[in-house]
Every structure is written in structure tokens, then in C-alpha cells.
Design an enzyme around this catalytic site. Structure first.
Site, PDB file in Angstrom:
ATOM      1  CD  GLN A  31      -1.280  -0.114   3.668  1.00 16.12           C
ATOM      2  OE1 GLN A  31      -2.172  -0.953   3.578  1.00 16.12           O
ATOM      3  NE2 GLN A  31      -1.110   0.610   4.746  1.00 16.12           N
ATOM      4  N   GLY A  32       0.259   2.288  -0.580  1.00 10.76           N
ATOM      5  CA  GLY A  32       0.882   3.601  -0.589  1.00 10.76           C
ATOM      6  C   GLY A  32      -0.142   4.648  -0.202  1.00 10.76           C
ATOM      7  CE1 TYR A  33      -2.042   5.464   4.557  1.00 15.39           C
ATOM      8  CE2 TYR A  33       0.010   4.301   4.152  1.00 15.39           C
ATOM      9  CZ  TYR A  33      -1.196   4.412   4.804  1.00 15.39           C
ATOM     10  OH  TYR A  33      -1.563   3.453   5.705  1.00 15.39           O
ATOM     11  CB  ILE A  34      -3.027   9.632  -2.626  1.00 12.55           C
ATOM     12  CG1 ILE A  34      -3.054   8.444  -3.609  1.00 12.55           C
ATOM     13  CG2 ILE A  34      -3.233  10.965  -3.342  1.00 12.55           C
ATOM     14  CD1 ILE A  34      -4.384   8.197  -4.267  1.00 12.55           C
ATOM     15  CD  GLU A  86       2.422  11.911   1.550  1.00  9.40           C
ATOM     16  OE1 GLU A  86       3.141  11.533   2.497  1.00  9.40           O
ATOM     17  OE2 GLU A  86       1.430  12.629   1.697  1.00  9.40           O
TER      18      GLU A  86
END
Length: 159
Positions: A31-34, A86
């Protein structure tokens, strides 16, 4: 595609010892975070063979609850959105372990967070009782360092 919104109530613990044979199922999560701010996070994740976008609000003062909205989206869309995130991805294997009336989610982190193992249990209310297996360690509910959005910014390996 399914969509859900709810008030997420959960408790988080470190794990002293872990036996993967206790798990009813397991899968990899990337997972990644916008965006990852104190007041809100927008996350995209690949969980096993499925993709999701999730928006979470600010945690309550005690760290036990926050608003969550989630929608299943195609994995190809998550892969595209990961390019907008990010820096820093969360990579972990999640094990689901039934204990009494609840399911503990045990995350074994990889990459920059390797060595960290945490367990979460979702509750229907803040004062709900639940069984605590002997492999649980210290409770870290409300400790911001253990939020995935913070682990992305300041990984466990840099503590």
C-alpha cells in the site's frame, strides 16, 4: 465494486511471538498513501488479488476510533495510483487469526519496517471486551508511530 463506510474501532498490540499455523488465512498487502496527514489519509492498496482505495479521518484522542470509507477498485487502477503516492510503500504479510468472537489481524512487515509485528482487533464499541491471547505484547493503540501512514514516513528501521 463494493463500497463501505463506517466508524473503525480497533485496538493495536505488539506481538511477542507468532505462530503462522494459527491463521485461518493470509495474504500480502502492498500500500501507498496519496496523502498522509494528521487529519486524513488517502490510501491505495493491493490486498491479495484485490485493489482498494481508502479514506480515513482523524483518529479520536484515545486513538481507538476514526471514520473510514473504502471502495474496491481494479488492481490495475491501484498500480496506476501508486505512482502518485508519497515516497515509501508499506509491504506486509497479514495473517487473520480467529480468537473467540474476534479476528486478530497480525501484520508482519517487510522492507524498511522489517522486524515489526503488530496485531489489531476490530471492535463494535470502545468498551467491548475481547480475548487477549498470550502472544500479544504491549498495547500501542493511539501511538502514532505504529500507524501505517507514519511507518511509511518514518520506518521502524530508523527508530
Amino acid at each position: 465494486m463494493s463500497e463501505k463506510e463506517s466508524l473503525e474501532i480497533e485496538r493495536k498490540f505488539l506481538v511477542k511471538s507468532f505462530n503462522p499455523k494459527l491463521a485461518s488465512k493470509f495474504f500480502r498487502i502492498v500500500q501507498g498513501y496519496i496523502t498522509a496527514e494528521k487529519t486524513k489519509t488517502v490510501r491505495v492498496r493491493i490486498k491479495g488479488e484485490k485493489g482498494f482505495i481508502t479514506i480515513k479521518g482523524q483518529s479520536s484522542d484515545d486513538g481507538l476510533s476514526r471514520y473510514e470509507w473504502e471502495k474496491e477498485i481494479p488492481v490495475s487502477e491501484v498500480e496506476a495510483l501508486l505512482k502518485l503516492c508519497e515516497p515509501g510503500l508499506i509491504d506486509k504479510i497479514r495473517y487473520e487469526i480467529p480468537i473467540g468472537e474476534h479476528i486478530y489481524e497480525v501484520d508482519i512487515f517487510e522492507g524498511d519496517n522489517k522486524g515489526l509485528i503488530v496485531a489489531e482487533v476490530e471492535l463494535s464499541s470502545k468498551d467491548e471486551t475481547f480475548e487477549k491471547p498470550d502472544w500479544l505484547g504491549n498495547e500501542v493503540t493511539g501511538d502514532n508511530r505504529y500507524y501505517n501512514a507514519m511507518l511509511m514516513k518514518t520506518p521502524f528501521s530508523k527508530w
